[in-house]
Write an enzyme that holds these catalytic residues in place. Sequence first.
Site, PDB file in Angstrom:
ATOM      1  N   ARG A  60      19.452 -26.259  17.183  1.00 19.40           N
ATOM      2  CA  ARG A  60      20.296 -25.750  16.096  1.00 19.40           C
ATOM      3  C   ARG A  60      20.311 -24.641  15.505  1.00 19.40           C
ATOM      4  NH1 ARG A  60      16.378 -26.408  10.708  1.00 19.40           N
ATOM      5  NH2 ARG A  60      17.747 -26.098   8.977  1.00 19.40           N
ATOM      6  N   ALA A  81      22.112 -24.175  23.421  1.00 17.53           N
ATOM      7  CA  ALA A  81      20.908 -23.316  22.924  1.00 17.53           C
ATOM      8  C   ALA A  81      21.805 -23.410  21.235  1.00 17.53           C
ATOM      9  CB  ALA A  81      20.865 -21.586  23.226  1.00 17.53           C
ATOM     10  N   HIS A  82      20.752 -22.225  19.861  1.00 14.13           N
ATOM     11  CA  HIS A  82      21.425 -21.932  18.793  1.00 14.13           C
ATOM     12  C   HIS A  82      22.399 -20.898  18.588  1.00 14.13           C
ATOM     13  CE1 HIS A  82      18.535 -18.999  19.975  1.00 14.13           C
ATOM     14  NE2 HIS A  82      19.524 -18.303  19.529  1.00 14.13           N
ATOM     15  N   ASN A  83      23.381 -21.380  17.761  1.00 12.94           N
ATOM     16  CA  ASN A  83      24.107 -21.414  17.484  1.00 12.94           C
ATOM     17  C   ASN A  83      25.602 -20.721  18.539  1.00 12.94           C
ATOM     18  OD1 ASN A  83      22.867 -20.205  15.208  1.00 12.94           O
ATOM     19  ND2 ASN A  83      22.598 -17.298  15.813  1.00 12.94           N
ATOM     20  N   SER A 101      24.334 -18.307  21.236  1.00 15.05           N
ATOM     21  CA  SER A 101      25.127 -17.420  20.289  1.00 15.05           C
ATOM     22  C   SER A 101      26.801 -17.118  21.535  1.00 15.05           C
ATOM     23  CB  SER A 101      24.976 -16.280  19.880  1.00 15.05           C
ATOM     24  OG  SER A 101      23.736 -16.306  18.641  1.00 15.05           O
TER      25      SER A 101
END
Length: 174
Positions: A60, A81-83, A101
Site C-alpha cells: 500500500r 512497492a509502495h506508491n 514511487s
Amino acid sequence: NTVITNSIIGDNVTIGRNCSIGQPGFGFALNSPINENIFHKGRVIIQNNCQIGSNCCIDRGTIANTIIGEGTKLDNLVHIAHNVQLGRNCLICGQVGIAGSAKVGDRVVMGGQSGVGDNIEVGSDVILAGKTGLSVNAKPNQFLMGNPAMLKSRNIASYMAFRRLPNIIKLLKK
C-alpha cells in the site's frame, strides 16, 4: 492463503494464491533511534481486467495510492512497492521488483528478474529485457537491456567487445 487489506479491486480481476496485497511497504524513519516504521495511509488500487500471479506482494502507499493499471498482468513472484503507479496493459514477468514511487507508463513489458529503482519514471511502450537493472528514467518506445540498462543495440555491441578482450590483451602483450 492470499491476504488483501487496504485495497480497492476492480471488475474481472484474477488474483493467484499466496499473495499479500495492501500491507505497509518497506519504509523506516532513519533518524529515529529505533528506525521505526513510517505510517502508510495509502491504498492499493487494482483496476479492471488485471491478473495478479501467485506469490505477489503489492504494498500500500505511504501517502499516495499504489495503482495497478487496467489490463495489466503480473506473473508469479512480483513485488510492487509502495506508491508505484503501473500504467495500462503492462506485462510484468516473474521475479520483477519495482521500487517505491516508480511511475510506469502504458504497455510496458518487463522481462523476468528485471528491476526498477525508486522514483524512476518508465515511459510508455518500453521493453526491459530479463535481468535488466533500470536506475535512470527511461524515455518512451525503447528496448533496454543490461545492468546498467542501455539500449539493446548498445548492450549487444558492448557484450561483443567484451568477448573480444582476451584476444586483444594477447595482441597487446606481443
